[in-house]
Scaffold this active site. Structure first.
Site, mmCIF file in Angstrom:
data_model
loop_
_atom_site.group_PDB
_atom_site.id
_atom_site.type_symbol
_atom_site.label_atom_id
_atom_site.label_comp_id
_atom_site.label_asym_id
_atom_site.label_seq_id
_atom_site.Cartn_x
_atom_site.Cartn_y
_atom_site.Cartn_z
ATOM 1 N N GLY A 25 -9.389 10.766 -0.450
ATOM 2 C CA GLY A 25 -9.646 12.310 -0.465
ATOM 3 C C GLY A 25 -10.576 12.890 -1.148
ATOM 4 O O GLY A 25 -11.335 11.953 -1.966
ATOM 5 N N GLY A 26 -10.725 14.024 -1.337
ATOM 6 C CA GLY A 26 -11.779 14.822 -2.083
ATOM 7 C C GLY A 26 -11.366 14.571 -3.590
ATOM 8 O O GLY A 26 -12.455 14.611 -4.536
ATOM 9 N N MET A 27 -10.122 14.281 -3.886
ATOM 10 C CA MET A 27 -9.775 14.263 -5.389
ATOM 11 C C MET A 27 -9.501 12.958 -5.618
ATOM 12 O O MET A 27 -9.721 12.527 -7.169
ATOM 13 C CB MET A 27 -8.559 15.156 -5.657
ATOM 14 C CG MET A 27 -9.016 16.749 -5.535
ATOM 15 S SD MET A 27 -7.867 17.888 -6.142
ATOM 16 C CE MET A 27 -7.782 17.646 -7.831
ATOM 17 N N VAL A 30 -5.750 6.811 -2.683
ATOM 18 C CA VAL A 30 -4.267 6.568 -2.654
ATOM 19 C C VAL A 30 -4.038 5.209 -2.469
ATOM 20 O O VAL A 30 -4.631 4.587 -1.477
ATOM 21 C CB VAL A 30 -3.663 7.435 -1.625
ATOM 22 C CG1 VAL A 30 -1.987 7.295 -1.753
ATOM 23 C CG2 VAL A 30 -4.021 8.848 -1.899
ATOM 24 N N TYR A 94 6.429 6.921 -2.402
ATOM 25 C CA TYR A 94 6.059 6.440 -1.167
ATOM 26 C C TYR A 94 6.934 6.960 0.118
ATOM 27 O O TYR A 94 8.051 6.592 0.035
ATOM 28 C CB TYR A 94 5.719 5.163 -0.906
ATOM 29 C CG TYR A 94 5.155 4.385 0.342
ATOM 30 C CD1 TYR A 94 4.201 4.780 0.665
ATOM 31 C CD2 TYR A 94 6.004 3.742 1.042
ATOM 32 C CE1 TYR A 94 3.570 4.411 1.719
ATOM 33 C CE2 TYR A 94 5.664 3.207 2.261
ATOM 34 C CZ TYR A 94 4.373 3.723 2.873
ATOM 35 O OH TYR A 94 3.893 3.341 3.896
ATOM 36 N N VAL A 95 6.456 7.842 1.047
ATOM 37 C CA VAL A 95 7.150 8.452 1.988
ATOM 38 C C VAL A 95 6.990 7.535 3.443
ATOM 39 O O VAL A 95 5.457 7.621 3.440
ATOM 40 C CB VAL A 95 6.781 9.751 2.146
ATOM 41 C CG1 VAL A 95 7.728 10.312 3.215
ATOM 42 C CG2 VAL A 95 7.289 10.584 0.931
ATOM 43 N N ASP A 138 -3.550 23.992 -2.844
ATOM 44 C CA ASP A 138 -4.060 22.934 -1.662
ATOM 45 C C ASP A 138 -3.280 22.700 -0.669
ATOM 46 O O ASP A 138 -3.057 21.565 -0.437
ATOM 47 C CB ASP A 138 -4.692 22.091 -2.627
ATOM 48 C CG ASP A 138 -5.869 21.055 -1.739
ATOM 49 O OD1 ASP A 138 -6.172 21.796 -0.722
ATOM 50 O OD2 ASP A 138 -6.118 20.031 -1.959
ATOM 51 N N LYS A 140 -2.354 22.046 2.953
ATOM 52 C CA LYS A 140 -3.178 21.539 4.097
ATOM 53 C C LYS A 140 -2.176 20.800 5.003
ATOM 54 O O LYS A 140 -1.227 19.964 4.222
ATOM 55 C CB LYS A 140 -4.629 21.264 3.616
ATOM 56 C CG LYS A 140 -4.376 19.959 2.656
ATOM 57 C CD LYS A 140 -5.888 19.722 2.185
ATOM 58 C CE LYS A 140 -5.971 18.573 1.266
ATOM 59 N NZ LYS A 140 -7.162 18.329 0.870
ATOM 60 N N ASN A 143 -1.573 17.417 3.267
ATOM 61 C CA ASN A 143 -0.489 17.378 1.902
ATOM 62 C C ASN A 143 0.790 17.775 2.202
ATOM 63 O O ASN A 143 1.615 17.813 1.377
ATOM 64 C CB ASN A 143 -1.034 18.377 0.798
ATOM 65 C CG ASN A 143 -2.099 17.985 -0.264
ATOM 66 O OD1 ASN A 143 -2.289 16.648 -0.395
ATOM 67 N ND2 ASN A 143 -2.869 18.759 -0.838
#
Length: 891
Positions: A25-27, A30, A94-95, A138, A140, A143
């Site tokens: 993602g942008g940050m 994962v 971890y989901v 954040d 969205k 998330n």
């Protein structure tokens, strides 16, 4: 060169075993990892390197610990955080399941009751966090994870930690933002320092809006367009889009999304409760969707306008683009702040050996770039407020684009011709022939085009004609002129000189042809009408000496007197540089808009591909490789490698996995082997314009092989080793194929001269037949002629072809056509007969337009090829209003 992921895996091996990448993602990126100590699966998130460099790892990690104590059934907790080999990471459970984004991509809209349940669960999580003094910032769909159908909010406090860390105030300056435009509250978009829980309430309202209607409340072509709508528009009615939505739900969502925080719910709990109250309604003054909330209070309306006027830089950037068409003579009431945002360009912007990759129209509203396609480079254009880039018809194989002074036409180079095409559409027209390499051009108001090549600066009418040399470096010097740009009025131009690896600014007065050099470093100059010149300066060099990135500089300049007015100052760092061209992957408009790609230049990997398309890494380090040739015994590979703007020939040992430099003068490209494997011949087409050869083990110095006035590339040695087939520069940029004897006389005999571009010669194993490429039909095709002639010719490829190579048996000719690796069966003995042509496999490999960039093992089963990094597009950073915030200079 060790891959960053490999270093990360090694650094965390005692704590976490990384299994695979889950997403980026942008940050952060994962990874699914195994917690070695606790024997459990975890989600390991690694901050983007540039982000951790900006924020400061120690402070970020200290701040993120404040979220570790959040314990709630709808909040994804924090297991661990730390730093490993320069990588900042944090670990969460971890989901199993999917994110809300995944669900929306699949189903688009959710059942009303399910959407409301998910919103209430997220609101419950937010209420808990807000009571503990933490704002998510954040919210969205990405998330919000769905575990057993129930919502779990991830990344709690990450944006908070970023904002509080030492670099948080510099986020906007780097093009990064804490929040996502579709779900960003107005106050967050405007850069307010104090972000309250009502920002999360606004974002949750946007998420629920999307769950119910299949799209966010505000959409647009890019981030700045979305934010502009967030600040100025109201969302469309939910019930008008979906009649099954209860009126109270619409009222609750619109209340959550009120422009003014004071008009929103006081808490996330109130929002959740309103979703279940059938009698909940908007206040009377705010029931009309599409009008500004709070209109009943003139004071609030004035306050809102004042807040919009203080909007974040990248919001004002949108307004700046729209104002390009207005009268620029009127001084603005207030200087707009510097705006910075990014565009995602498809396809990827590619940078070549000696050409610029991008250009901006004079008013800064349109970007033209060289895009990577299966068939090679091509020009694409994109308006800054458009959704996507579109190809420009007639610009196939086009490079080095630049605009006319009025912005109505684009000039470019294709097939050694300078071409032009109208922005509005129409045929691409030839202006003149140009040699290789071409070092940029510029188009004046008077209709003159000034361009640079290895000989100097040339001028030609844009309407077409014969170029005239107007300035040349001193005879015998190593200086080259590059990247000219006309100054206003066309009476003078600026350009760069390259001397012993150092770029410097220079100017030329067209009437007198007087060249003036300045004591300021940098290349790729562009003039901005506020009285500045931008220069790209090589700043970062990798571990192998490879240019990876540079700095964009600005220096005040008087265009009338051609004088510097001050010292250079940095504009942006980490600008991607062309490893060989030394030109930044950037564009600057006359009005001052800047576009540039950030990060290191692309390296290539050497791979082995079997006939069925199976790939494996060859074990060579990643480098900016050019072309390659396999040794006769198949054990070694000669390659050209570009480092710090210079190209040398190297040898890679396939068994020992070692890469060894053979030439050291920075001018050794397109190497080939002699038949005994003892020498490597290569091109030195930079200064002496000749071919040389050198022992492949580096035991002796290089010797001149073939000289000539134009650039020459070695094709193949004849089987007896007494002659060499070459591609000669020819006259008027027409490429010919010639046979040169290697005795003392060095007699040259022309083999192919058709008045077109003829190149890539390769000999059959018995030396009787010559395969080559010609564009005599208007498209590059592979042909075969008897060697040395006379006789007829046969066309081998059917729908385009380039880079031919013979099999060791002589029964096949391999060639490429776009992404397709092709083979043609042939009978090549005392007579020649072409056979069937078929595709072997597809690969998006590096291509050599005038020289094969791959080779084949003697058994014909394995291909050695160069692959670029796997990327689907290019992020280009746009910078606006930088010069408006500098002291006014003479123009």
């Amino acid at each position: 060169m060790t891959h960053p992921r490999e270093r990360l895996v090694a650094a965390l091996a005692d704590r976490y075993r990384i299994e695979r990448e889950l997403g980026a993602g942008g940050m952060a990126t994962v990874y699914l990892a195994h917690d070695v100590k606790h024997d459990r699966k975890v989600a390991l998130k690694v901050l983007r390197p540039e982000l951790s460099a900006i924020l400061g790892a120690e402070r970020f990690l200290a701040e993120i610990k404040t979220t570790a104590n959040l314990q709630h059934p709808h909040i994804l907790g924090l297991f661990d955080s730390g730093e490993a080999d320069g990588n900042v990471f944090y670990v969460m459970p971890y989901v199993e399941g999917e994110s809300l984004r995944d669900r929306l991509k699949r189903d688009h809209q959710l059942p009303v009751e399910e959407a409301l349940r998910i919103a209430r669960e997220v609101a419950d999580a937010l209420e808990y966090a807000h009571q503990h003094g933490i704002v998510h910032r954040d919210i969205k769909p990405e998330n919000i994870l769905l575990h057993g159908g129930h919502a779990v909010v991830a990344d709690f406090g990450i944006a908070l930690a970023a904002s509080r860390s030492e670099g948080g105030s510099r986020m906007t300056e780097t093009g990064m933002s804490l929040g996502t435009p579709h779900y960003m509250s107005p106050e967050q978009a405007m850069g307010e320092r104090e972000i309250t829980p009502k920002t999360d309430i606004y974002a949750l309202g946007c998420v629920l809006y999307e769950m119910l209607t299949a799209e966010p409340p505000f959409t647009g072509a890019n981030a700045q367009a979305i934010i502009g709508r967030v600040l100025t528009e109201e969302p469309r009615s939910l019930t008008a889009q979906r009649r099954t939505i209860p009126p109270n739900v619409e009222a609750a969502v619109l209340t959550a999304m009120a422009k003014l925080p004071a008009d929103r719910f006081a808490s996330a709990k109130e929002f959740a409760e309103a979703l279940g109250k059938s009698d909940f309604a908007l206040p009377t003054s705010a029931t009309r969707v599409g009008s500004a909330r709070g209109e009943s209070s003139p004071r609030e309306a004035r306050t809102w306008r004042q807040q919009v006027a203080r909007a974040a830089p990248w919001v004002i950037a949108l307004a700046a683009i729209a104002l390009f068409a207005l009268d620029r003579s009127r001084p603005p009431a207030k200087v707009p702040p510097i705006g910075r945002f990014s565009l995602s360009l498809q396809p990827e912007v590619i940078t070549g050996q000696a050409w610029q990759a991008m250009a901006l129209s004079p008013d800064g509203s349109r970007l033209v770039f060289v895009g990577a396609t299966a068939g090679g480079p091509r020009l694409f254009t994109r308006l800054l407020d458009a959704v996507e880039a579109v190809p420009i018809p007639g610009t196939e194989n086009g490079i080095s684009p630049f605009f006319s002074a009025d912005g109505q036409n684009i000039a470019f180079v294709a097939a050694n011709k300078l071409m032009k095409v109208a922005v509005a559409g129409g045929p691409a027209l030839a202006i003149c022939d140009v040699p290789t390499p071409f070092y940029g051009g510029t188009w004046s108001e008077q209709g003159a085009i000034l361009f640079a090549d290895d000989r100097g600066l040339h001028v030609v009418p844009a309407a077409g004609g014969q170029p005239s040399l107007v300035a040349a470096p001193d005879s015998g010097s190593r200086i080259t002129y590059r990247w000219p740009e006309f100054l206003p009025g066309g009476r003078a131009a600026i350009f760069a000189t390259l001397d012993s690896g150092v770029d410097r600014l220079a100017s030329i007065t067209m009437a007198t042809q007087k060249v003036r050099r300045y004591d300021v470093l940098g290349g790729n100059p562009h003039y901005v009408e506020r009285g500045h010149i931008t220069l790209s300066l090589i700043g970062l060099v990798g571990s192998a000496g490879v240019v990876t990135a540079g700095t964009l500089m600005s220096v005040p300049f008087d265009a009338r007197r051609l004088e510097l007015l001050g010292d250079a100052a940095p504009i942006a760092g980490n600008v991607q540089m062309g490893p060989a061209s030394r030109a930044g992957k950037l564009a600057v408009s006359r009005s001052g808009t800047i576009a540039y790609a950030s990060g290191a230049a692309n390296f290539f990997s050497l791979v082995e591909i079997t006939r069925d398309g199976t790939r494996r890494d060859a074990g060579a380090p990643e480098r900016y490789y050019g072309t390659l040739r396999l040794s006769p015994d198949g054990r070694r590979i000669a390659l050209s490698v570009t480092e710090a703007g210079a190209t040398d020939s190297w040898v890679f040992d396939r068994t020992a996995k070692t890469l060894t430099r053979v030439t050291f003068d920075g001018n050794g490209s397109r190497p080939i082997w002699t038949h005994d494997g003892r020498r490597i011949a290569y091109s030195r087409a930079g200064d002496s314009q000749d071919l040389a050869w050198i022992p492949s083990d580096g035991s002796a110095a290089a010797e001149a092989l073939v000289g000539g006035p134009d650039d020459q590339f070695a094709g193949d040695f004849t089987p007896d080793g007494r002659s060499l087939v070459i591609r000669d520069g020819g006259q008027s940029s027409r490429r010919t194929i010639a046979l040169v004897s290697l005795d003392s006389a060095r007699t040259k005999r022309t083999l192919v001269e058709s008045g077109f571009q003829n190149h890539s010669p390769t000999l059959s194993p018995d030396g009787r037949w010559l395969a080559y490429v010609s564009d005599e039909t208007g498209r590059t095709e592979v042909y075969v002629r008897p060697m040395p002639g006379p006789g007829g010719k046969w066309q081998i490829s059917k729908n385009g072809g380039f880079e031919p190579r013979w099999s060791a048996s002589g029964g096949e000719i391999f060639f490429r056509n776009g992404e397709s690796m092709m083979t043609a069966s042939v009978k090549a003995g005392s007579t020649f007969a072409p056979g069937a042509v078929r595709e072997l496999f597809k690969v998006n490999a590096v291509f050599g337009p005038n020289f094969p960039s791959y080779d084949v093992t003697r058994d014909g089963r394995t291909f050695l090829m160069l692959l670029p990094p796997a990327r689907s597009g290019q992020e280009v950073i746009m910078l606006l209003n930088w010069f408006d915030n500098q002291p006014t200079r003479p123009r």
